[in-house]
Design a protein around this motif. Structure first.
Motif, PDB file in Angstrom:
ATOM      1  N   GLN A   1      56.750  29.400 -29.210  1.00  0.00           N
ATOM      2  CA  GLN A   1      57.312  29.087 -27.895  1.00  0.00           C
ATOM      3  C   GLN A   1      57.527  30.351 -27.063  1.00  0.00           C
ATOM      4  OE1 GLN A   1      57.804  25.993 -26.498  1.00  0.00           O
ATOM      5  NE2 GLN A   1      56.651  25.323 -28.284  1.00  0.00           N
ATOM      6  N   ALA A   2      57.893  31.457 -27.711  1.00  0.00           N
ATOM      7  CA  ALA A   2      58.053  32.728 -26.986  1.00  0.00           C
ATOM      8  C   ALA A   2      56.710  33.199 -26.428  1.00  0.00           C
ATOM      9  CB  ALA A   2      58.660  33.790 -27.908  1.00  0.00           C
ATOM     10  N   ILE A   3      55.658  33.061 -27.219  1.00  0.00           N
ATOM     11  CA  ILE A   3      54.315  33.451 -26.758  1.00  0.00           C
ATOM     12  C   ILE A   3      53.896  32.575 -25.585  1.00  0.00           C
ATOM     13  CG2 ILE A   3      51.871  33.470 -27.399  1.00  0.00           C
ATOM     14  CD1 ILE A   3      52.852  34.327 -30.263  1.00  0.00           C
ATOM     15  N   PHE A   4      54.111  31.281 -25.719  1.00  0.00           N
ATOM     16  CA  PHE A   4      53.769  30.353 -24.641  1.00  0.00           C
ATOM     17  C   PHE A   4      54.546  30.682 -23.364  1.00  0.00           C
ATOM     18  CE2 PHE A   4      54.427  26.236 -22.441  1.00  0.00           C
ATOM     19  CZ  PHE A   4      53.103  25.951 -22.139  1.00  0.00           C
ATOM     20  N   ALA A   5      55.837  30.923 -23.494  1.00  0.00           N
ATOM     21  CA  ALA A   5      56.672  31.247 -22.331  1.00  0.00           C
ATOM     22  C   ALA A   5      56.235  32.572 -21.697  1.00  0.00           C
ATOM     23  CB  ALA A   5      58.143  31.306 -22.736  1.00  0.00           C
ATOM     24  N   ARG A   6      55.862  33.534 -22.530  1.00  0.00           N
ATOM     25  CA  ARG A   6      55.406  34.823 -21.999  1.00  0.00           C
ATOM     26  C   ARG A   6      54.118  34.649 -21.192  1.00  0.00           C
ATOM     27  NH1 ARG A   6      53.479  38.181 -26.288  1.00  0.00           N
ATOM     28  NH2 ARG A   6      51.465  37.448 -25.618  1.00  0.00           N
ATOM     29  N   GLU A   7      53.218  33.813 -21.696  1.00  0.00           N
ATOM     30  CA  GLU A   7      51.965  33.553 -20.982  1.00  0.00           C
ATOM     31  C   GLU A   7      52.223  32.897 -19.628  1.00  0.00           C
ATOM     32  OE1 GLU A   7      49.789  31.252 -23.844  1.00  0.00           O
ATOM     33  OE2 GLU A   7      49.209  33.028 -25.004  1.00  0.00           O
ATOM     34  N   GLU A   8      53.299  32.131 -19.549  1.00  0.00           N
ATOM     35  CA  GLU A   8      53.664  31.477 -18.287  1.00  0.00           C
ATOM     36  C   GLU A   8      54.626  32.328 -17.450  1.00  0.00           C
ATOM     37  OE1 GLU A   8      55.095  27.532 -19.108  1.00  0.00           O
ATOM     38  OE2 GLU A   8      53.031  26.784 -19.169  1.00  0.00           O
ATOM     39  N   ARG A   9      54.900  33.531 -17.943  1.00  0.00           N
ATOM     40  CA  ARG A   9      55.768  34.485 -17.258  1.00  0.00           C
ATOM     41  C   ARG A   9      57.188  33.938 -17.053  1.00  0.00           C
ATOM     42  NH1 ARG A   9      53.196  38.790 -16.044  1.00  0.00           N
ATOM     43  NH2 ARG A   9      54.542  39.534 -14.371  1.00  0.00           N
TER      44      ARG A   9
ATOM     45  N   LYS B   1      61.481  44.592 -30.875  1.00  0.00           N
ATOM     46  CA  LYS B   1      60.453  45.405 -30.211  1.00  0.00           C
ATOM     47  C   LYS B   1      59.536  44.558 -29.328  1.00  0.00           C
ATOM     48  CE  LYS B   1      60.349  49.064 -33.676  1.00  0.00           C
ATOM     49  NZ  LYS B   1      59.574  49.733 -34.720  1.00  0.00           N
ATOM     50  N   ALA B   2      59.511  43.256 -29.558  1.00  0.00           N
ATOM     51  CA  ALA B   2      58.627  42.370 -28.783  1.00  0.00           C
ATOM     52  C   ALA B   2      59.003  42.332 -27.308  1.00  0.00           C
ATOM     53  CB  ALA B   2      58.664  40.959 -29.366  1.00  0.00           C
ATOM     54  N   TYR B   3      60.226  42.693 -26.999  1.00  0.00           N
ATOM     55  CA  TYR B   3      60.619  42.747 -25.586  1.00  0.00           C
ATOM     56  C   TYR B   3      59.811  43.809 -24.842  1.00  0.00           C
ATOM     57  CZ  TYR B   3      64.727  39.816 -26.407  1.00  0.00           C
ATOM     58  OH  TYR B   3      65.558  38.771 -26.706  1.00  0.00           O
ATOM     59  N   ILE B   4      59.494  44.902 -25.529  1.00  0.00           N
ATOM     60  CA  ILE B   4      58.790  46.024 -24.916  1.00  0.00           C
ATOM     61  C   ILE B   4      57.294  45.963 -25.204  1.00  0.00           C
ATOM     62  CG2 ILE B   4      58.603  48.546 -24.874  1.00  0.00           C
ATOM     63  CD1 ILE B   4      61.599  48.553 -25.735  1.00  0.00           C
ATOM     64  N   GLU B   5      56.948  45.564 -26.429  1.00  0.00           N
ATOM     65  CA  GLU B   5      55.552  45.505 -26.858  1.00  0.00           C
ATOM     66  C   GLU B   5      55.215  44.066 -27.262  1.00  0.00           C
ATOM     67  OE1 GLU B   5      54.623  48.623 -29.760  1.00  0.00           O
ATOM     68  OE2 GLU B   5      56.610  49.424 -29.314  1.00  0.00           O
ATOM     69  N   PRO B   6      54.723  43.267 -26.327  1.00  0.00           N
ATOM     70  CA  PRO B   6      54.465  41.845 -26.608  1.00  0.00           C
ATOM     71  C   PRO B   6      53.523  41.580 -27.788  1.00  0.00           C
ATOM     72  CG  PRO B   6      54.370  42.260 -24.259  1.00  0.00           C
ATOM     73  CD  PRO B   6      54.468  43.604 -24.941  1.00  0.00           C
ATOM     74  N   ILE B   7      52.672  42.529 -28.144  1.00  0.00           N
ATOM     75  CA  ILE B   7      51.759  42.326 -29.276  1.00  0.00           C
ATOM     76  C   ILE B   7      52.532  42.085 -30.572  1.00  0.00           C
ATOM     77  CG2 ILE B   7      51.502  44.782 -29.847  1.00  0.00           C
ATOM     78  CD1 ILE B   7      48.675  42.201 -29.939  1.00  0.00           C
ATOM     79  N   ARG B   8      53.765  42.557 -30.610  1.00  0.00           N
ATOM     80  CA  ARG B   8      54.610  42.355 -31.803  1.00  0.00           C
ATOM     81  C   ARG B   8      54.863  40.879 -32.070  1.00  0.00           C
ATOM     82  NH1 ARG B   8      55.727  47.471 -34.240  1.00  0.00           N
ATOM     83  NH2 ARG B   8      55.509  48.974 -32.571  1.00  0.00           N
ATOM     84  N   LEU B   9      54.843  40.069 -31.018  1.00  0.00           N
ATOM     85  CA  LEU B   9      55.059  38.634 -31.186  1.00  0.00           C
ATOM     86  C   LEU B   9      53.951  37.997 -32.008  1.00  0.00           C
ATOM     87  CD1 LEU B   9      56.348  37.127 -27.826  1.00  0.00           C
ATOM     88  CD2 LEU B   9      57.328  36.874 -30.091  1.00  0.00           C
TER      89      LEU B   9
END
Length: 130
Positions: free
Chosen positions: A28-36, A83-91
Motif C-alpha cells: 500500500q505504501a508503494i501504491f500510495a507513493r506511485e499516486e503521490r 530510510k524509505a522516506y528518503i530512498e524509496p527503493i528501500r520499500l
C-alpha cells in the motif's frame, strides 16, 4: 480481525498474520507513493514499523540462533522502513524480503508434526491494526 480471534491464534498463526499485514503495508505504501499520496505513504510506513516492533517484541529469548537471526532481520527491516522516506527503493527491497520471509514462515509452519501451543504473550500484540 477481532481481539478474540487474535487470542485464539497460535504464536505461529499470529506471526503469519502479522507478516501478511507487513506485506500489505509495504504494498500500500508503494501504491500510495506511485499516486503521490505522501500522507498515505507516511501512514503505511508507520504501521509497518509498528508491526516490526511487535514482531520483534514477540520473539522468544530462548529461541537460539533462529530467534537471533529473526531479531536482526526485523531490526534491518525497521531501519529500511525509516530510510524509505528518503530512498524509496528501500520499500521494494523491504517488500521482497518480507514476502520471502512470509513464504518461508508458511512452509516451516506446515512441517510441524506436533500440535501448536497457544501464545502466552498475546498481550504484546494487542492494539495493532492489521
Amino acid at each position: 480481525m477481532t481481539e478474540q480471534e487474535l487470542y485464539q491464534m497460535t504464536p505461529q498463526q499470529l506471526t503469519e498474520t502479522m507478516l501478511k499485514g507487513l506485506v500489505l503495508q509495504y504494498e500500500q505504501a508503494i501504491f500510495a507513493r506511485e499516486e503521490r499520496r505522501f500522507d498515505a505513504v507516511n501512514n503505511r510506513l508507520q504501521k509497518a514499523y509498528q508491526l516490526l516492533e511487535k514482531l520483534q517484541a514477540g520473539l522468544n529469548d530462548d529461541g537460539g540462533i533462529i530467534t537471533a537471526q529473526l531479531d536482526q532481520l526485523y531490526h534491518y527491516l525497521a531501519e529500511q522502513t525509516l530510510k524509505a522516506y528518503i530512498e524509496p527503493i528501500r520499500l521494494e527491497e523491504s517488500l521482497q524480503l518480507t514476502e520471502e520471509l512470509l513464504v518461508t514462515w508458511q512452509a516451516a509452519s506446515l512441517k510441524k508434526d506436533r500440535s501448536l501451543v497457544r501464545a502466552a504473550h498475546h498481550e504484546r500484540y494487542e492494539g495493532m491494526d492489521y
